[in-house]
Design a protein around this motif. Sequence first.
Motif, PDB file in Angstrom:
ATOM      1  N   ARG A  63      -4.019  19.419  61.157  1.00  0.00           N
ATOM      2  CA  ARG A  63      -3.797  20.653  61.655  1.00  0.00           C
ATOM      3  C   ARG A  63      -4.593  21.380  62.720  1.00  0.00           C
ATOM      4  O   ARG A  63      -4.436  22.605  63.137  1.00  0.00           O
ATOM      5  N   LYS A  64      -5.008  20.488  63.650  1.00  0.00           N
ATOM      6  CA  LYS A  64      -5.835  20.832  64.907  1.00  0.00           C
ATOM      7  C   LYS A  64      -4.771  20.851  66.097  1.00  0.00           C
ATOM      8  O   LYS A  64      -5.014  21.443  67.038  1.00  0.00           O
ATOM      9  N   PHE A  65      -3.558  20.265  65.729  1.00  0.00           N
ATOM     10  CA  PHE A  65      -2.412  19.878  66.725  1.00  0.00           C
ATOM     11  C   PHE A  65      -1.417  20.933  66.369  1.00  0.00           C
ATOM     12  O   PHE A  65      -0.975  21.037  64.791  1.00  0.00           O
ATOM     13  N   ARG A  66      -0.691  21.535  67.200  1.00  0.00           N
ATOM     14  CA  ARG A  66       0.540  22.323  67.137  1.00  0.00           C
ATOM     15  C   ARG A  66       1.846  21.272  66.350  1.00  0.00           C
ATOM     16  O   ARG A  66       1.758  20.167  66.970  1.00  0.00           O
ATOM     17  N   SER A  67       2.290  21.998  65.352  1.00  0.00           N
ATOM     18  CA  SER A  67       3.542  21.091  64.778  1.00  0.00           C
ATOM     19  C   SER A  67       4.691  21.641  65.718  1.00  0.00           C
ATOM     20  O   SER A  67       4.661  22.675  66.083  1.00  0.00           O
ATOM     21  N   ARG A  68       5.421  20.696  65.664  1.00  0.00           N
ATOM     22  CA  ARG A  68       6.751  20.698  66.450  1.00  0.00           C
ATOM     23  C   ARG A  68       8.086  20.327  65.631  1.00  0.00           C
ATOM     24  O   ARG A  68       7.666  19.732  64.511  1.00  0.00           O
ATOM     25  N   SER A  69       9.040  20.709  65.896  1.00  0.00           N
ATOM     26  CA  SER A  69      10.361  20.299  65.227  1.00  0.00           C
ATOM     27  C   SER A  69      11.455  19.997  66.048  1.00  0.00           C
ATOM     28  O   SER A  69      11.706  20.674  67.053  1.00  0.00           O
ATOM     29  N   VAL A  70      12.325  19.199  65.676  1.00  0.00           N
ATOM     30  CA  VAL A  70      13.495  19.102  66.171  1.00  0.00           C
ATOM     31  C   VAL A  70      14.716  18.828  65.199  1.00  0.00           C
ATOM     32  O   VAL A  70      14.575  18.639  63.935  1.00  0.00           O
ATOM     33  N   ARG A  71      15.837  19.697  65.604  1.00  0.00           N
ATOM     34  CA  ARG A  71      17.049  20.081  64.480  1.00  0.00           C
ATOM     35  C   ARG A  71      17.816  18.800  64.880  1.00  0.00           C
ATOM     36  O   ARG A  71      18.387  19.025  66.214  1.00  0.00           O
ATOM     37  N   THR A  72      18.623  18.143  63.908  1.00  0.00           N
ATOM     38  CA  THR A  72      19.594  17.395  64.325  1.00  0.00           C
ATOM     39  C   THR A  72      20.846  17.559  63.569  1.00  0.00           C
ATOM     40  O   THR A  72      20.683  17.776  62.202  1.00  0.00           O
ATOM     41  N   LYS A  73      21.758  17.845  64.316  1.00  0.00           N
ATOM     42  CA  LYS A  73      23.308  18.016  63.580  1.00  0.00           C
ATOM     43  C   LYS A  73      23.930  16.705  63.164  1.00  0.00           C
ATOM     44  O   LYS A  73      23.732  15.781  63.925  1.00  0.00           O
ATOM     45  N   THR A  74      24.517  16.805  61.839  1.00  0.00           N
ATOM     46  CA  THR A  74      24.900  15.491  61.402  1.00  0.00           C
ATOM     47  C   THR A  74      26.612  15.671  60.938  1.00  0.00           C
ATOM     48  O   THR A  74      26.960  14.789  60.340  1.00  0.00           O
ATOM     49  N   GLY A  75      26.803  17.004  61.190  1.00  0.00           N
ATOM     50  CA  GLY A  75      28.325  17.238  60.984  1.00  0.00           C
ATOM     51  C   GLY A  75      28.518  18.706  61.443  1.00  0.00           C
ATOM     52  O   GLY A  75      27.654  19.092  61.936  1.00  0.00           O
ATOM     53  N   ASN A  77      28.991  21.240  59.985  1.00  0.00           N
ATOM     54  CA  ASN A  77      28.092  22.383  59.052  1.00  0.00           C
ATOM     55  C   ASN A  77      26.823  21.937  58.633  1.00  0.00           C
ATOM     56  O   ASN A  77      26.393  22.753  57.780  1.00  0.00           O
ATOM     57  N   SER A  78      26.362  20.816  58.887  1.00  0.00           N
ATOM     58  CA  SER A  78      24.985  20.365  58.377  1.00  0.00           C
ATOM     59  C   SER A  78      24.079  19.759  59.595  1.00  0.00           C
ATOM     60  O   SER A  78      24.578  19.524  60.645  1.00  0.00           O
ATOM     61  N   ALA A  79      22.903  19.665  59.334  1.00  0.00           N
ATOM     62  CA  ALA A  79      21.845  19.381  60.068  1.00  0.00           C
ATOM     63  C   ALA A  79      20.502  19.401  59.162  1.00  0.00           C
ATOM     64  O   ALA A  79      20.494  19.646  58.183  1.00  0.00           O
ATOM     65  N   TYR A  80      19.452  18.554  59.682  1.00  0.00           N
ATOM     66  CA  TYR A  80      18.378  18.469  59.193  1.00  0.00           C
ATOM     67  C   TYR A  80      17.274  18.823  60.219  1.00  0.00           C
ATOM     68  O   TYR A  80      17.375  18.507  61.302  1.00  0.00           O
ATOM     69  N   THR A  81      16.134  18.802  59.668  1.00  0.00           N
ATOM     70  CA  THR A  81      14.660  19.225  60.666  1.00  0.00           C
ATOM     71  C   THR A  81      13.708  18.078  60.345  1.00  0.00           C
ATOM     72  O   THR A  81      13.345  17.858  59.338  1.00  0.00           O
ATOM     73  N   THR A  82      13.438  17.558  61.771  1.00  0.00           N
ATOM     74  CA  THR A  82      12.049  16.608  61.585  1.00  0.00           C
ATOM     75  C   THR A  82      10.992  17.338  62.304  1.00  0.00           C
ATOM     76  O   THR A  82      11.066  18.081  63.263  1.00  0.00           O
TER      77      THR A  82
END
Length: 103
Positions: A63-75, A77-82
């Motif tokens: 929690r002392k470090f900023r959270s980041r995210s990456v969105r990956t498209k899988t099709g 109309n679909s995607a997921y977030t890491t």
Amino acid sequence: IKSDKNHTTGNIVLEDFSNFESGKRGWTHICQADYLVYAFPDINSAYVFSMPELRQWYMANKRKFRSRSVRTKTGSNSAYTTKFHLIPLSRLTAELTVEQIKI
């Protein structure tokens, strides 16, 4: 073994969620290995961490470090977030038992 193709950021990536939408925890939480080897092939170097020690440190400090995210498209109309944190390697080498090796 994890690797990063560019050592110049000075950070390593510790993954919190591999798929946030489905609730799938990241490798930092589910890895069953005794050790993590985090490699930087561009400088022929790697760092060896005790996975239990790294996980315990991460849970206490993330929690002392900023959270980041990456969105990956899988099709179409679909995607997921890491979701992950960028952790300064210098902080980890100062606070944990870490061995640097040539690869």
